[in-house]
Enzyme design. Structure first.
Site, PDB file in Angstrom:
ATOM      1  N   SER A 272     -22.683  12.301   9.857  1.00 17.97           N
ATOM      2  CA  SER A 272     -22.432  10.809   8.574  1.00 17.97           C
ATOM      3  C   SER A 272     -20.876  10.208   9.633  1.00 17.97           C
ATOM      4  O   SER A 272     -20.765  11.080  10.552  1.00 17.97           O
ATOM      5  CB  SER A 272     -21.133  11.484   7.800  1.00 17.97           C
ATOM      6  N   GLY A 273     -20.947   9.245   9.113  1.00 15.07           N
ATOM      7  CA  GLY A 273     -19.874   8.404   9.161  1.00 15.07           C
ATOM      8  C   GLY A 273     -18.605   9.111   8.471  1.00 15.07           C
ATOM      9  O   GLY A 273     -16.952   7.611   8.815  1.00 15.07           O
ATOM     10  N   ASP A 274     -18.032  10.215   8.386  1.00 16.55           N
ATOM     11  CA  ASP A 274     -17.142  10.646   7.443  1.00 16.55           C
ATOM     12  C   ASP A 274     -16.739  11.730   7.110  1.00 16.55           C
ATOM     13  O   ASP A 274     -18.067  12.303   7.304  1.00 16.55           O
ATOM     14  CB  ASP A 274     -16.572   9.919   5.859  1.00 16.55           C
ATOM     15  N   ASP A 275     -16.430  12.601   6.498  1.00 12.08           N
ATOM     16  CA  ASP A 275     -16.412  13.693   6.753  1.00 12.08           C
ATOM     17  C   ASP A 275     -17.457  14.098   5.934  1.00 12.08           C
ATOM     18  O   ASP A 275     -17.762  13.634   4.489  1.00 12.08           O
ATOM     19  CB  ASP A 275     -15.244  14.418   5.332  1.00 12.08           C
ATOM     20  N   SER A 306     -20.010  14.687  12.973  1.00  8.31           N
ATOM     21  CA  SER A 306     -19.308  13.192  12.771  1.00  8.31           C
ATOM     22  C   SER A 306     -18.072  13.210  13.360  1.00  8.31           C
ATOM     23  O   SER A 306     -17.363  13.292  13.287  1.00  8.31           O
ATOM     24  CB  SER A 306     -18.709  13.916  11.317  1.00  8.31           C
TER      25      SER A 306
END
Ligand SMILES: *[C@@H]1O[C@H](CO)[C@@H](O)[C@H](O)[C@H]1NC(C)=O
Ligand SMILES: *[C@@H]1O[C@H](CO)[C@@H](O)[C@H](O)[C@H]1NC(C)=O
Ligand SMILES: *[C@@H]1O[C@H](CO)[C@@H](O)[C@H](O)[C@H]1NC(C)=O
Ligand SMILES: *[C@@H]1O[C@H](CO)[C@@H](O)[C@H](O)[C@H]1NC(C)=O
Ligand SMILES: *[C@@H]1O[C@H](CO)[C@@H](O)[C@H](O)[C@H]1NC(C)=O
Ligand SMILES: *[C@@H]1O[C@H](CO)[C@@H](O)[C@H](O)[C@H]1NC(C)=O
Ligand SMILES: *[C@@H]1O[C@H](CO)[C@@H](O)[C@H](O)[C@H]1NC(C)=O
Ligand SMILES: *[C@H]1O[C@@H](CO)[C@H](O)[C@@H](O)[C@@H]1NC(C)=O
Length: 492
Positions: A272-275, A306
């Site tokens: 993912s692009g975040d946590d 990530s």
């Protein structure tokens, strides 16, 4: 020939769905031939249809079932199914006190906006089914901001309801044979990046004020923002999710348990692009006022990729408190940080009794990262005297390779983060390692068998193992039943 689901007349549907035994089918078919050619043709279609043997693990099995196509659903990837979902679930809600119901989304591409779940209900997404999030904003109702956040995260105003939304429910399941939810997020990411949002982006799945929740065996791709958000819930099982989003997509957190009690998250694979997982409990004065912690949370067998975020973040919104988190058998690859605590002056709340063991990490910027100066406030009305209480943070049995910084641990001046324990951790550095491997301020604790050796504020004490609870949480002992739907579904 194109594969399209057929709409049956309700009575025929019933026969197709419930009649698996071919002998019974012969009799029924013969009866219908006597009744007329049209009907017999329909039965013939029915007989030549594929059998969908649906079997899946669930908290509860249901007495009734139906297909989305019974309610006018069209799986061509172009027709909106928002109304079909709404009428299907409204219709099936009548079975809540009569054994519950399963709605099966059959193979196909089902374009839809937001829809709401009901109690004692299972949404089953077939492995060859894809729900496509609509790009028509009128298909996403505006809903009030969360009380523990006080505003939307993207914009101060309201927020858009999630693709799959549920509130004030009991016993609700979203599962499938690894069927897909595709949020078609590019439309929303573009608006976010161009600062064109006056409302908070929708999530893929949000369940509020509910208990006995299961979300499992699905692939979630390209969420507009967060993927899975249980908030103000208890007894939540999240299992077997594959969550994929471009690593540069904004705020595409994987799973965000928020002000929830008794949660089990296991066997998930998240890019993912975040946590990958962000444990939360409300934001500054709003979260303090609501005062609902996230507690008794188990996370196990997670794989995370990530590059710009954490494997598991605790915060930054933690104003209702986070306690008793147990994470084990976690793998992180090409990820910015392992378990990261994010907080700030003004948050209040606490993060305590955190236990992590058996993490394997490869290509990490930070193995350990704690940030007491995260900032990010909902509005200027936060209380600068509301200091977070961070203590009892335990990490053990970890191996990390190709690491840039072993640790960056920043507490808050006059509010040190205490009781940090790190044992049996072997960190191998990148080819050109940074000189200061352990950068610690305003933290207190101990280490044992840690390489490279930690900072002075975490002195070596040996021999010692950091604690991990021996008991089991009640949610760990919840067993899933084996459910099946005996049905044939006709495709032609
Ligand atoms: C779902 O329920 C919420 C809360 O009751 C409501 O605001 C929203 O409009 C509903 N969504 C749909 C698609 O009906
Ligand atoms: C849902 O539950 C919350 C908390 O108990 C309550 O405040 C709210 O009014 C309920 N909403 C509905 C639609 O019943
Ligand atoms: C589910 O589908 C995803 C995406 O196609 C795939 O990567 C994953 O391995 C599948 N999971 C299972 C358990 O089959
Ligand atoms: C669902 O996922 C779990 C955990 O990954 C797995 O053990 C189980 O076999 C899966 N079930 C189905 C029906 O795909
Ligand atoms: C090690 O990490 C660096 C980034 O710090 C990365 O560019 C490199 O590819 C990694 N090497 C291996 C062998 O994974
Ligand atoms: C240290 O951690 C490694 C990696 O998790 C594990 O294999 C080993 O058993 C641990 N050693 C002790 C003494 O617990
Ligand atoms: C160590 O951390 C402090 C913040 O606490 C930061 O200002 C400083 O630049 C860091 N030092 C190095 C060498 O990374
Ligand atoms: C679901 O509701 C029942 C009871 O109101 C109706 O009899 C059904 O016709 C309806 N089913 C569909 C497919 O709309």
């Amino acid at each position: 020939m194109r594969i399209l689901p057929v709409n049956f007349q309700t009575s025929m549907e019933y026969l197709c769905l419930k009649t698996r035994n071919s002998h019974v089918m012969e009799i029924i078919s013969t009866t219908f031939i006597l009744l007329g050619l049209v009907l017999s043709l329909r039965v013939a279609e029915c007989r030549s249809g594929k059998t969908l043997d649906i079997e899946f693990p669930a908290l509860n099995c249901r007495k009734h079932s139906a297909f989305l196509t019974d309610f006018g659903g069209v799986g061509d990837g172009k027709t909106s199914n928002t109304k079909a979902f709404a009428s299907a679930i409204a219709n099936l809600s009548r079975f809540a006190s009569d054994g519950g119901a399963t709605l099966v989304v059959p193979p196909g591409k089902w374009l839809t906006g937001s829809f709401n779940l009901t109690s004692h209900f299972t949404l089953y997404i077939h492995k060859d089914a894809v729900l496509l999030g609509s790009e028509d904003e009128s298909e996403w109702p505006r809903i009030p901001v969360l009380p523990s956040y006080g505003r939307g995260r993207d914009a101060p105003g309201g927020r858009l309801s999630s693709l799959i939304f549920g509130t004030n429910l009991t016993d609700v399941i979203v599962t499938g044979g690894n069927g897909t939810l595709d949020g078609q997020g590019a439309y929303w990411w573009e608006k976010f990046r161009n600062k064109k949002l006056d409302v908070t982006r929708p999530y893929l799945i949000e369940i509020m004020y509910s208990n006995q929740v299961q979300i499992s065996n699905l692939t979630l791709v390209n969420s507009p923002s967060w993927n899975v958000h249980p908030i103000y819930c208890s007894d939540v099982i999240i299992q077997g999710l594959t969550i994929l989003a471009p690593v540069d997509s904004p705020n595409t957190d994987g799973i965000n348990p928020d002000s929830c009690t008794n949660i089990r998250i296991e066997d998930c694979y998240i890019v993912s692009g975040d946590d990958c997982i962000a444990v939360k409990s409300g934001w500054d004065q709003y979260g303090i006022k609501v005062g609902m912690p996230t507690q008794h949370l188990v996370i196990r067998r997670l794989t995370c990729i990530s590059p710009d975020s954490a494997t598991i973040a605790l915060g930054s919104e933690m104003s209702g408190g986070i306690q008793d988190v147990r994470a084990e058998d976690i793998t992180a690859i090409d990820t910015q940080a392992g378990v990261r605590i994010k907080t700030a002056v003004g948050r209040g709340g606490y993060v305590k009794d955190i236990y992590v063991r058996r993490m394997t990490m490869k290509t990490m910027k930070y193995v350990f990262w704690i940030t007491g100066s995260y900032g990010s406030h909902p509005d200027p009305g936060y209380d600068p005297k509301a200091l977070p209480d961070i203590h009892g943070i335990n990490f053990r049995d970890m191996v990390a390779e190709n690491v840039t910084y072993s640790a960056r641990l920043d507490g808050i001046p006059n509010d040190p983060f205490k009781g940090i324990c790190i044992s049996n951790v072997t960190i191998t550095l990148t080819e050109k390692p940074k000189k200061l491997q352990w950068n610690c301020t305003d933290v207190q604790g101990v280490t044992s068998h840690v390489t490279p050796p930690a900072c002075d504020s975490l002195p070596e004490k040996k021999p010692m193992e950091c604690p991990f609870p021996d008991d089991r949480l009640p949610i760990e002992d919840v067993k899933l039943k084996s459910c099946s739907i005996a049905s044939s579904f006709t495709l032609f």
